[in-house]
Structure formats: structure tokens, C-alpha cells
Design an enzyme around this catalytic site. Structure first.
Site, PDB file in Angstrom:
ATOM      1  N   ASN A  10      -8.123 -10.648  -1.848  1.00  0.00           N
ATOM      2  CA  ASN A  10      -7.616  -9.528  -1.045  1.00  0.00           C
ATOM      3  C   ASN A  10      -8.359  -8.273  -1.494  1.00  0.00           C
ATOM      4  O   ASN A  10      -8.156  -7.807  -2.608  1.00  0.00           O
ATOM      5  CB  ASN A  10      -6.101  -9.402  -1.293  1.00  0.00           C
ATOM      6  CG  ASN A  10      -5.510  -8.145  -0.681  1.00  0.00           C
ATOM      7  OD1 ASN A  10      -6.132  -7.496   0.162  1.00  0.00           O
ATOM      8  ND2 ASN A  10      -4.293  -7.797  -1.100  1.00  0.00           N
ATOM      9  N   TRP A  11      -9.187  -7.766  -0.599  1.00  0.00           N
ATOM     10  CA  TRP A  11     -10.007  -6.614  -0.978  1.00  0.00           C
ATOM     11  C   TRP A  11      -9.259  -5.282  -0.835  1.00  0.00           C
ATOM     12  O   TRP A  11      -9.811  -4.223  -1.136  1.00  0.00           O
ATOM     13  CB  TRP A  11     -11.294  -6.573  -0.146  1.00  0.00           C
ATOM     14  CG  TRP A  11     -12.264  -7.665  -0.474  1.00  0.00           C
ATOM     15  CD1 TRP A  11     -12.137  -8.628  -1.445  1.00  0.00           C
ATOM     16  CD2 TRP A  11     -13.521  -7.915   0.159  1.00  0.00           C
ATOM     17  NE1 TRP A  11     -13.233  -9.444  -1.449  1.00  0.00           N
ATOM     18  CE2 TRP A  11     -14.106  -9.038  -0.479  1.00  0.00           C
ATOM     19  CE3 TRP A  11     -14.218  -7.314   1.206  1.00  0.00           C
ATOM     20  CZ2 TRP A  11     -15.349  -9.557  -0.101  1.00  0.00           C
ATOM     21  CZ3 TRP A  11     -15.460  -7.830   1.584  1.00  0.00           C
ATOM     22  CH2 TRP A  11     -16.004  -8.929   0.938  1.00  0.00           C
ATOM     23  N   LYS A  12      -8.040  -5.355  -0.302  1.00  0.00           N
ATOM     24  CA  LYS A  12      -7.219  -4.135  -0.116  1.00  0.00           C
ATOM     25  C   LYS A  12      -8.040  -3.046   0.587  1.00  0.00           C
ATOM     26  O   LYS A  12      -8.872  -3.354   1.434  1.00  0.00           O
ATOM     27  CB  LYS A  12      -6.673  -3.661  -1.466  1.00  0.00           C
ATOM     28  CG  LYS A  12      -5.968  -4.764  -2.241  1.00  0.00           C
ATOM     29  CD  LYS A  12      -5.164  -4.232  -3.377  1.00  0.00           C
ATOM     30  CE  LYS A  12      -4.608  -5.395  -4.173  1.00  0.00           C
ATOM     31  NZ  LYS A  12      -3.619  -5.008  -5.142  1.00  0.00           N
ATOM     32  N   HIS A  96       2.834  -8.302   1.781  1.00  0.00           N
ATOM     33  CA  HIS A  96       2.315  -7.930   0.459  1.00  0.00           C
ATOM     34  C   HIS A  96       3.203  -6.832  -0.119  1.00  0.00           C
ATOM     35  O   HIS A  96       3.712  -5.976   0.614  1.00  0.00           O
ATOM     36  CB  HIS A  96       0.863  -7.446   0.591  1.00  0.00           C
ATOM     37  CG  HIS A  96       0.182  -7.288  -0.731  1.00  0.00           C
ATOM     38  ND1 HIS A  96       0.387  -6.191  -1.530  1.00  0.00           N
ATOM     39  CD2 HIS A  96      -0.680  -8.085  -1.398  1.00  0.00           C
ATOM     40  CE1 HIS A  96      -0.335  -6.333  -2.640  1.00  0.00           C
ATOM     41  NE2 HIS A  96      -0.982  -7.479  -2.579  1.00  0.00           N
ATOM     42  N   GLU A  98       2.573  -4.182  -1.551  1.00  0.00           N
ATOM     43  CA  GLU A  98       2.151  -2.801  -1.220  1.00  0.00           C
ATOM     44  C   GLU A  98       2.643  -2.423   0.173  1.00  0.00           C
ATOM     45  O   GLU A  98       2.974  -1.261   0.426  1.00  0.00           O
ATOM     46  CB  GLU A  98       0.618  -2.683  -1.361  1.00  0.00           C
ATOM     47  CG  GLU A  98       0.221  -2.672  -2.836  1.00  0.00           C
ATOM     48  CD  GLU A  98      -1.141  -3.276  -3.140  1.00  0.00           C
ATOM     49  OE1 GLU A  98      -1.978  -3.411  -2.232  1.00  0.00           O
ATOM     50  OE2 GLU A  98      -1.365  -3.629  -4.322  1.00  0.00           O
ATOM     51  N   GLU A 168       3.982 -13.288  -5.866  1.00  0.00           N
ATOM     52  CA  GLU A 168       3.286 -12.199  -6.541  1.00  0.00           C
ATOM     53  C   GLU A 168       4.311 -11.274  -7.201  1.00  0.00           C
ATOM     54  O   GLU A 168       4.863 -10.376  -6.543  1.00  0.00           O
ATOM     55  CB  GLU A 168       2.477 -11.389  -5.532  1.00  0.00           C
ATOM     56  CG  GLU A 168       1.415 -12.186  -4.828  1.00  0.00           C
ATOM     57  CD  GLU A 168       0.260 -11.300  -4.380  1.00  0.00           C
ATOM     58  OE1 GLU A 168      -0.850 -11.534  -4.851  1.00  0.00           O
ATOM     59  OE2 GLU A 168       0.496 -10.359  -3.616  1.00  0.00           O
ATOM     60  N   GLY A 174      -2.087  -5.724 -10.133  1.00  0.00           N
ATOM     61  CA  GLY A 174      -2.955  -4.597 -10.484  1.00  0.00           C
ATOM     62  C   GLY A 174      -2.624  -3.964 -11.819  1.00  0.00           C
ATOM     63  O   GLY A 174      -3.095  -2.869 -12.133  1.00  0.00           O
ATOM     64  N   SER A 214      -2.827 -10.152 -11.188  1.00  0.00           N
ATOM     65  CA  SER A 214      -3.806 -10.080 -12.276  1.00  0.00           C
ATOM     66  C   SER A 214      -4.423 -11.429 -12.632  1.00  0.00           C
ATOM     67  O   SER A 214      -4.617 -11.737 -13.809  1.00  0.00           O
ATOM     68  CB  SER A 214      -3.177  -9.405 -13.508  1.00  0.00           C
ATOM     69  OG  SER A 214      -2.774  -8.084 -13.182  1.00  0.00           O
ATOM     70  N   GLY A 235      -6.530  -9.833  -6.286  1.00  0.00           N
ATOM     71  CA  GLY A 235      -6.881  -8.479  -5.851  1.00  0.00           C
ATOM     72  C   GLY A 235      -8.116  -7.994  -6.576  1.00  0.00           C
ATOM     73  O   GLY A 235      -9.252  -8.279  -6.197  1.00  0.00           O
ATOM     74  N   GLY A 236      -7.903  -7.277  -7.673  1.00  0.00           N
ATOM     75  CA  GLY A 236      -8.990  -6.639  -8.409  1.00  0.00           C
ATOM     76  C   GLY A 236     -10.180  -7.542  -8.690  1.00  0.00           C
ATOM     77  O   GLY A 236     -11.338  -7.163  -8.431  1.00  0.00           O
TER      78      GLY A 236
HETATM   79  C1  PEP Z   1      -2.850  -8.610  -4.947  1.00  0.00           C
HETATM   80  O1  PEP Z   1      -3.145  -7.527  -4.489  1.00  0.00           O
HETATM   81  O2  PEP Z   1      -2.370  -9.446  -4.202  1.00  0.00           O
HETATM   82  C2  PEP Z   1      -3.071  -8.845  -6.371  1.00  0.00           C
HETATM   83  C3  PEP Z   1      -2.562  -9.925  -6.891  1.00  0.00           C
HETATM   84  O3  PEP Z   1      -3.802  -7.917  -7.068  1.00  0.00           O
HETATM   85  P1  PEP Z   1      -4.375  -8.083  -8.577  1.00  0.00           P
HETATM   86  O4  PEP Z   1      -5.056  -9.413  -8.633  1.00  0.00           O
HETATM   87  O5  PEP Z   1      -5.311  -6.937  -8.738  1.00  0.00           O
HETATM   88  O6  PEP Z   1      -3.203  -8.011  -9.490  1.00  0.00           O
END
Ligand code: PEP
Length: 251
Positions: A10-12, A96, A98, A168, A174, A214, A235-236
């Protein structure tokens, strides 16, 4: 039950056209020959089409980061399932944390999105997860039960093949803090049991449940070794080709 692993990035709200094409090309390259697992990217809407061109002919799937339940109409700021499929998208991330927390998307909206996605043939990557306060207040399972039941309400059993659940924990997204493999497995097993009660055991056994929060090259192997963890939503680390390629190639 043999569930095909799914590694989703997920590039957000990251990447311009140039960055996105470069990153997609690198990920496409390291996915060549990866045939025993699915790889998926969810770039921003503005680059879906370009990324689709870059990935053309590769085995990397494309997803949107959200989706509306209607095909078209007066829904400023939204993207429809047919818009996603028209650029080659096969899936959409829905619910999600967010979206839930920053944009106040509630259970009803999320449920409409899930139903809309599956109705128009997209795979719904339906996200659930508890906050730190809920975990510390011993409410993890109660909150997850509520989220799963509300998000999948009205979804027909036969449509569950179009649903992927992503667990999640909000406190792990993050933050660099990952759920331990035991914590993650415990929740995944709980969600699978819940799906068996809501639908039936065969369906629950075939639904992929991803872990997100993460995920990195150094923790993906132990997470993926858990019996109920069928993949990762990243994500990251999905913004760095080398890290994401290592995640795709978990052992
Ligand atoms: C996400 O945005 O779904 C996520 C899990 O981010 P990260 O891997 O950065 O924690």
C-alpha cells in the site's frame, strides 16, 4: 487448506508519476518467476494507469486504496469499481485504519464499499484492527468481532471468494512496532473462527487473512510461518523496492 500467499503493498499518499513508474518497474522485475504467491500493489489513484502500463505482462496485481459502491455519479473525490477495473485493477483496499480514523469512515460506509467492490468483481481487501487503547483495555476481540460482522454484513457466502481480510492493529501501523507472531496468530485464528460462524468452515478456511503493521524484511518470515497468516499488507516497506522484494520472497 492451501491458501495462496498474498503480499500487498500500500503506497498510501506517496509517489509522483516518475517515482511510481520506477518503483513499479523494480517490483515487477523482482516478481518475475514468482508463481507460488500473489503480489499486489495499491498505488495512488493518480498513477494507477501508468503503473498498470509498467506492470503490463507481469504477474503483479493492481489495486486501488479505496473504492465507492456506485459505478458513477455525484460522489466527488471517490473512485468507482469500474474505474478501477478499467485500468486493469483487480482489487481495492477498504476500511484501512487511516480511512476509519482520519476520514471518519464508519462501519456502514465500509460495508457498502465491500459490497460494491465484490458486486463489480473486485477483490475487497477488508481491513480491521484495534487501537492501542482497545488492546490495553482487553477489548481486542470484541472490537474485531464488531468490525468483521459489520464490514461483511450482507455479503453472500459465494462472494467471500472475492474477500481478503487484513488484520492491522492500529498501534502497529507505521510505528515500527509489530505484533508478535503469537499476538498476530491469535487474532488471525479468532477471525477465522468468526468467519466459520458467520459463513461456514470451508469458506473460513479458504479466506486469506493478511497481517499488516510494520511488516519488514526482518519479521516477514516468522509472521508468514504462522498457520493462519496468509500474507502481508505492507505500508512503509513497500515504498522501498529492495525491502518489498525481500518481503515478496519470504521463506
Ligand atoms: C498499512 O498502511 O497498511 C501498513 C501496515 O503500514 P506499515 O507497514 O507502514 O505499518
Amino acid at each position: 487448506m492451501n491458501r495462496r500467499p498474498l503480499l500487498a503493498g500500500n503506497w498510501k499518499m506517496h509517489t509522483t508519476v516518475i517515482d511510481a513508474c520506477q518503483l513499479a518497474a523494480e517490483i515487477g522485475k523482482c516478481s518475475v518467476g514468482v508463481t507460488d504467491r500473489d503480489v499486489l500493489l495499491a498505488p495512488p489513484y493518480t498513477v494507477l494507469s501508468e503503473v498498470a502500463h509498467v506492470l503490463h505482462g507481469s504477474n503483479v496485481l493492481l489495486a486501488s486504496q479505496n473504492v465507492c459502491w456506485e459505478e458513477q455519479g455525484a460522489f466527488t473525490g471517490e473512485i468507482s469499481p469500474t474505474m478501477v477495473t478499467s485500468v486493469g485493477g483487480r482489487a481495492a483496499i477498504i476500511g484501512h485504519s487511516e480511512r476509519r480514523q482520519i476520514f471518519h469512515e464508519d462501519a456502514e460506509i465500509i460495508n457498502r464499499r465491500v459490497q460494491g467492490a465484490v458486486k463489480f468483481g473486485l477483490i475487497a481487501i477488508f481491513c480491521v484492527g484495534e487501537t492501542l487503547e482497545e488492546r490495553e483495555g482487553d477489548r481486542t476481540f470484541e472490537v474485531l468481532e464488531e468490525q468483521v460482522k459489520a464490514g461483511l454484513a450482507g455479503v453472500a457466502p459465494e462472494s467471500m471468494k472475492k474477500v481478503v481480510v487484513a488484520y492491522e492493529p492500529v498501534w502497529a501501523i507505521g510505528t515500527g512496532k509489530t505484533a508478535t507472531k503469537e499476538q498476530a496468530q491469535e487474532v488471525h485464528a479468532f477471525i477465522r473462527k468468526l468467519l466459520a460462524e458467520m459463513f461456514e468452515k470451508d469458506i473460513a478456511d479458504s479466506v486469506r487473512i493478511l497481517y499488516g503493521g510494520s511488516v519488514k524484511p526482518d519479521n516477514v518470515d516468522e509472521l508468514m510461518a504462522q498457520p493462519d497468516i496468509d500474507g502481508a499488507l505492507v505500508g512503509g516497506a513497500a515504498l522501498d523496492a529492495e525491502s518489498f522484494c525481500r518481503i515478496i520472497n519470504f521463506s
